[in-house]
Motif scaffolding. Sequence first.
Motif, PDB file in Angstrom:
ATOM      1  N   ARG A 171      68.915  -5.463  37.726  1.00 12.82           N
ATOM      2  CA  ARG A 171      70.327  -5.116  37.830  1.00 12.82           C
ATOM      3  C   ARG A 171      71.189  -6.284  38.266  1.00 12.82           C
ATOM      4  NH1 ARG A 171      71.342   0.889  39.696  1.00 12.82           N
ATOM      5  NH2 ARG A 171      69.228   1.703  39.769  1.00 12.82           N
ATOM      6  N   SER A 172      70.638  -7.187  39.060  1.00 12.26           N
ATOM      7  CA  SER A 172      71.481  -8.270  39.562  1.00 12.26           C
ATOM      8  C   SER A 172      70.620  -9.365  40.149  1.00 12.26           C
ATOM      9  CB  SER A 172      72.468  -7.755  40.609  1.00 12.26           C
ATOM     10  OG  SER A 172      71.779  -7.420  41.787  1.00 12.26           O
ATOM     11  N   VAL A 173      71.283 -10.330  40.759  1.00 15.03           N
ATOM     12  CA  VAL A 173      70.580 -11.465  41.333  1.00 15.03           C
ATOM     13  C   VAL A 173      71.244 -11.767  42.670  1.00 15.03           C
ATOM     14  CG1 VAL A 173      72.104 -13.126  40.163  1.00 15.03           C
ATOM     15  CG2 VAL A 173      69.834 -13.853  40.860  1.00 15.03           C
ATOM     16  N   ALA A 174      70.452 -12.209  43.623  1.00 14.34           N
ATOM     17  CA  ALA A 174      71.040 -12.627  44.895  1.00 14.34           C
ATOM     18  C   ALA A 174      71.450 -14.084  44.770  1.00 14.34           C
ATOM     19  CB  ALA A 174      70.045 -12.451  46.029  1.00 14.34           C
ATOM     20  N   PRO A 216      62.678 -20.348  39.147  1.00  7.83           N
ATOM     21  CA  PRO A 216      63.786 -19.582  38.566  1.00  7.83           C
ATOM     22  C   PRO A 216      64.596 -20.438  37.604  1.00  7.83           C
ATOM     23  CG  PRO A 216      64.283 -20.198  40.828  1.00  7.83           C
ATOM     24  CD  PRO A 216      62.873 -20.635  40.572  1.00  7.83           C
ATOM     25  N   TYR A 217      65.158 -19.793  36.597  1.00 10.22           N
ATOM     26  CA  TYR A 217      66.089 -20.461  35.688  1.00 10.22           C
ATOM     27  C   TYR A 217      67.443 -20.556  36.351  1.00 10.22           C
ATOM     28  CZ  TYR A 217      62.650 -20.157  32.043  1.00 10.22           C
ATOM     29  OH  TYR A 217      61.519 -20.325  31.305  1.00 10.22           O
ATOM     30  N   GLY A 218      68.152 -21.641  36.077  1.00 17.51           N
ATOM     31  CA  GLY A 218      69.428 -21.859  36.749  1.00 17.51           C
ATOM     32  C   GLY A 218      70.619 -21.680  35.828  1.00 17.51           C
ATOM     33  N   MET A 219      71.783 -21.821  36.432  1.00 17.98           N
ATOM     34  CA  MET A 219      73.043 -21.768  35.686  1.00 17.98           C
ATOM     35  C   MET A 219      73.809 -23.053  35.975  1.00 17.98           C
ATOM     36  SD  MET A 219      75.996 -18.958  35.824  1.00 17.98           S
ATOM     37  CE  MET A 219      77.715 -19.348  36.038  1.00 17.98           C
ATOM     38  N   PRO A 276      76.894 -25.682  36.634  1.00 19.11           N
ATOM     39  CA  PRO A 276      78.234 -25.519  37.219  1.00 19.11           C
ATOM     40  C   PRO A 276      79.301 -25.767  36.157  1.00 19.11           C
ATOM     41  CG  PRO A 276      77.315 -27.657  37.842  1.00 19.11           C
ATOM     42  CD  PRO A 276      76.261 -26.957  37.017  1.00 19.11           C
ATOM     43  N   PHE A 277      80.399 -25.032  36.257  1.00 19.01           N
ATOM     44  CA  PHE A 277      81.466 -25.192  35.256  1.00 19.01           C
ATOM     45  C   PHE A 277      82.725 -25.808  35.843  1.00 19.01           C
ATOM     46  CE2 PHE A 277      78.672 -22.171  33.174  1.00 19.01           C
ATOM     47  CZ  PHE A 277      78.708 -22.606  31.853  1.00 19.01           C
ATOM     48  N   GLN A 278      82.679 -26.239  37.126  1.00 20.19           N
ATOM     49  CA  GLN A 278      83.933 -26.699  37.740  1.00 20.19           C
ATOM     50  C   GLN A 278      84.493 -27.953  37.103  1.00 20.19           C
ATOM     51  OE1 GLN A 278      83.332 -26.857  41.871  1.00 20.19           O
ATOM     52  NE2 GLN A 278      81.338 -27.832  41.779  1.00 20.19           N
ATOM     53  N   TYR A 308      87.862 -11.477  31.664  1.00 17.03           N
ATOM     54  CA  TYR A 308      87.162 -10.891  30.518  1.00 17.03           C
ATOM     55  C   TYR A 308      85.879 -10.192  30.955  1.00 17.03           C
ATOM     56  CZ  TYR A 308      84.217 -10.504  26.399  1.00 17.03           C
ATOM     57  OH  TYR A 308      83.379 -10.021  25.436  1.00 17.03           O
ATOM     58  N   ILE A 309      84.998 -10.890  31.709  1.00 14.75           N
ATOM     59  CA  ILE A 309      83.715 -10.245  32.030  1.00 14.75           C
ATOM     60  C   ILE A 309      83.901  -9.056  32.976  1.00 14.75           C
ATOM     61  CG2 ILE A 309      82.308 -12.321  31.595  1.00 14.75           C
ATOM     62  CD1 ILE A 309      82.037 -12.716  34.584  1.00 14.75           C
ATOM     63  N   ARG A 310      85.019  -8.997  33.691  1.00 13.11           N
ATOM     64  CA  ARG A 310      85.272  -7.839  34.546  1.00 13.11           C
ATOM     65  C   ARG A 310      85.776  -6.644  33.737  1.00 13.11           C
ATOM     66  NH1 ARG A 310      85.991  -8.555  40.229  1.00 13.11           N
ATOM     67  NH2 ARG A 310      88.044  -7.612  40.398  1.00 13.11           N
TER      68      ARG A 310
HETATM   69  C1  HEC Z   1      71.874 -21.735  31.132  1.00 12.87           C
HETATM   70  C2  HEC Z   1      72.068 -20.335  31.263  1.00 12.87           C
HETATM   71  C3  HEC Z   1      73.391 -19.837  31.821  1.00 12.87           C
HETATM   72  C4  HEC Z   1      74.667 -20.080  31.347  1.00 12.87           C
HETATM   73  C5  HEC Z   1      75.078 -20.953  30.180  1.00 12.87           C
HETATM   74  C6  HEC Z   1      75.548 -19.303  32.168  1.00 12.87           C
HETATM   75  N1  HEC Z   1      74.842 -18.625  33.131  1.00 12.87           N
HETATM   76 FE1  HEC Z   1      75.598 -17.375  34.522  1.00 12.87          FE
HETATM   77  N2  HEC Z   1      73.789 -17.225  35.411  1.00 12.87           N
HETATM   78  C7  HEC Z   1      72.629 -17.812  34.947  1.00 12.87           C
HETATM   79  C8  HEC Z   1      71.596 -17.651  35.951  1.00 12.87           C
HETATM   80  C9  HEC Z   1      70.172 -18.150  35.877  1.00 12.87           C
HETATM   81  C10 HEC Z   1      72.188 -16.946  37.029  1.00 12.87           C
HETATM   82  C11 HEC Z   1      71.563 -16.588  38.373  1.00 12.87           C
HETATM   83  C12 HEC Z   1      71.757 -17.767  39.302  1.00 12.87           C
HETATM   84  C13 HEC Z   1      72.576 -17.508  40.498  1.00 12.87           C
HETATM   85  O1  HEC Z   1      73.169 -16.439  40.626  1.00 12.87           O
HETATM   86  O2  HEC Z   1      72.683 -18.414  41.351  1.00 12.87           O
HETATM   87  C14 HEC Z   1      73.553 -16.687  36.639  1.00 12.87           C
HETATM   88  C15 HEC Z   1      74.457 -15.991  37.423  1.00 12.87           C
HETATM   89  C16 HEC Z   1      75.714 -15.641  37.034  1.00 12.87           C
HETATM   90  C17 HEC Z   1      76.593 -14.765  37.769  1.00 12.87           C
HETATM   91  C18 HEC Z   1      76.263 -14.049  39.090  1.00 12.87           C
HETATM   92  C19 HEC Z   1      75.689 -12.670  38.800  1.00 12.87           C
HETATM   93  C20 HEC Z   1      75.270 -11.893  40.030  1.00 12.87           C
HETATM   94  O3  HEC Z   1      74.582 -10.861  39.864  1.00 12.87           O
HETATM   95  O4  HEC Z   1      75.587 -12.281  41.152  1.00 12.87           O
HETATM   96  C21 HEC Z   1      77.757 -14.681  37.048  1.00 12.87           C
HETATM   97  C22 HEC Z   1      78.986 -13.861  37.407  1.00 12.87           C
HETATM   98  C23 HEC Z   1      77.599 -15.518  35.879  1.00 12.87           C
HETATM   99  N3  HEC Z   1      76.354 -16.083  35.896  1.00 12.87           N
HETATM  100  C24 HEC Z   1      78.560 -15.711  34.901  1.00 12.87           C
HETATM  101  C25 HEC Z   1      78.490 -16.700  33.933  1.00 12.87           C
HETATM  102  C26 HEC Z   1      79.596 -17.113  33.116  1.00 12.87           C
HETATM  103  C27 HEC Z   1      80.961 -16.471  33.131  1.00 12.87           C
HETATM  104  C28 HEC Z   1      79.148 -18.139  32.329  1.00 12.87           C
HETATM  105  C29 HEC Z   1      79.946 -18.966  31.341  1.00 12.87           C
HETATM  106  C30 HEC Z   1      81.115 -19.648  31.896  1.00 12.87           C
HETATM  107  C31 HEC Z   1      77.751 -18.337  32.639  1.00 12.87           C
HETATM  108  N4  HEC Z   1      77.395 -17.460  33.621  1.00 12.87           N
HETATM  109  C32 HEC Z   1      76.932 -19.257  32.007  1.00 12.87           C
HETATM  110  C33 HEC Z   1      72.482 -18.474  33.739  1.00 12.87           C
HETATM  111  C34 HEC Z   1      73.527 -18.939  32.954  1.00 12.87           C
END
Ligand code: HEC
Length: 432
Positions: free
Chosen positions: A267-270, A385-388, A390-392, A406-408
């Motif tokens: 359902r979610s991630v910490a 874990p797989y990461g995300m 940063p978009f800043q 949009y996502i909300r």
């Molecule tokens: C490379 C894969 C990847 C991309 C691209 C990506 N994400 Fe993520 N996203 C993740 C992962 C992995 C996590 C969990 C990591 C974390 O929360 O620290 C995450 C977590 C999140 C969360 C937090 C969810 C929660 O349950 O707390 C949000 C919101 C989110 N992403 C939105 C976005 C949005 C919006 C974009 C595009 C601007 C994006 N992500 C692009 C992989 C990705």
Amino acid sequence: MSYCTHLSDKLKKLTVLLFAGIALVLLAIDRAASGNANDPFDPAGLDSRQQRGAYLTRAGNCMGCHTARGGQPFAGGRRLTTSFGVFVTPNITPDKETGIGNWSEMDFWQALHEGKSPDGRLLYPAFPYTEYTKVTRQDADAIFAYLQSLPAVNQANPPHAIRFPYNFRPLLHIWRALYFKPGEYAPDPARTEQWNRGAYLVQGLGHCNACHTNRSLLGGADDELAGGQIMGMNWYAPSLTSHLEAGSRDWTVDEIVALLSVGISERSVASGPMATIIRQSLQYLSKSDLRAVAVYLQSIADSASDYAADTTPSVPVSAYPDLVLGESLYQIHCQECHGASGEGVPGIYPPLAQNRSVIMASPLNTIRSILEGGYPATTKENPRPYGMPPFQQMLRDREIAYIVSYIRNAWGNKAGRVTVFDVERSRRVGTD
Ligand code: HEC
Ligand code: HEC
Ligand code: HEC
């Protein structure tokens, strides 16, 4: 869709997975290098009371605060930024000169239980003795026995840098009269042993309330576990009692245990500070203690079924230009991982559809996640874990506002839209 584009989609997805994997290995190496070669929790050489103390010390995450980045475990020196100024944690290794080597069991008990140092100083509640006061004498003694078994580290730490008037310790008399009630946890005889164990851990060593509550200007806690912005940190710790936030009445015990021990669930991630707590502390709790915590958390939350279903229709994306822009940005930057319908990939990428972290009233954590990217907690059950990303640097604040709005409101989500001001406000960074 032709087979060919389908294949290239798959390839694209794979590439993303691969890069996330490489970044992660780098991060893991970084962590290993800055971590401590010797595991301070290695049970070898500890008697059974010290081992129990080591377990409880982890449950309280004492090391998390009492260790500087890359520093000696428990030797202090970590800086905690709050709205009152910067606290620097003290050395709690058994060094006689700079640590607590001269302390008795009684001295330690008074610090943990009453927030008083043996030299007569009242301690600041940046040390969460307001919660640790619930710990039993027996458990406190075991923690002390463990701390005294650690290697003594001679390390003097700089003083706190607290602003006037808060740097005047006697003010704490007033604060304590208003907000602090010392007292061991009193089991509720009407509840099961398991429930009481969970309550003891959540209210005491787990110090969940240190973050999951609103603080008044003087740092007093409002409603227990009802959620609040963490002092000095730009993160919102959601309510553990409301079904609209992180209340877990409608979750199964197994799902709660999975989130708290693995760091990610279907359902979610910490994220952020919660991922840190799971990595440093909660993942080491025994399964039976985690189940007790889950049973207790379930019992304090309300359920969606207590309320009439929300029948207001979702906002049609096509009707609002900011949502239309947000959708196309989402498709370019986010969809690869989070899916065309915000469904995520179980155990790898969290879903964004019906994810309460995304739709709760405060958009702060969602904005922070997008600005900073990050990793779920590294845990025994999710070691890589797989990461995300940063978009800043990549997106302007305005674009981030479109995406968040949009996502909300996509895929059946319903929540307030956010503005560029919300994003700007979230950029202020707090503690390390
Ligand atoms: C490379 C894969 C990847 C991309 C691209 C990506 N994400 Fe993520 N996203 C993740 C992962 C992995 C996590 C969990 C990591 C974390 O929360 O620290 C995450 C977590 C999140 C969360 C937090 C969810 C929660 O349950 O707390 C949000 C919101 C989110 N992403 C939105 C976005 C949005 C919006 C974009 C595009 C601007 C994006 N992500 C692009 C992989 C990705
Ligand atoms: C959220 C951060 C945080 C956590 C978690 C934390 N502490 Fe502390 N601790 C502090 C700070 C800050 C102080 C300094 C308070 C002051 O100077 O008034 C402190 C002070 C102390 C002191 C008093 C030391 C002295 O020289 O007077 C002891 C003992 C102590 N902590 C033990 C522990 C133990 C044991 C745990 C785990 C059960 C723990 N702490 C968890 C932040 C933390
Ligand atoms: C250092 C501050 C801090 C402490 C201590 C802390 N939390 Fe959290 N917690 C957070 C923050 C910030 C979030 C929001 C980020 C997120 O959603 O993961 C959060 C989120 C959560 C969530 C929702 C996770 C999700 O995304 O579904 C649960 C459940 C939770 N915490 C339980 C606990 C419990 C139980 C404890 C005590 C054992 C605890 N927390 C202690 C800061 C903290």
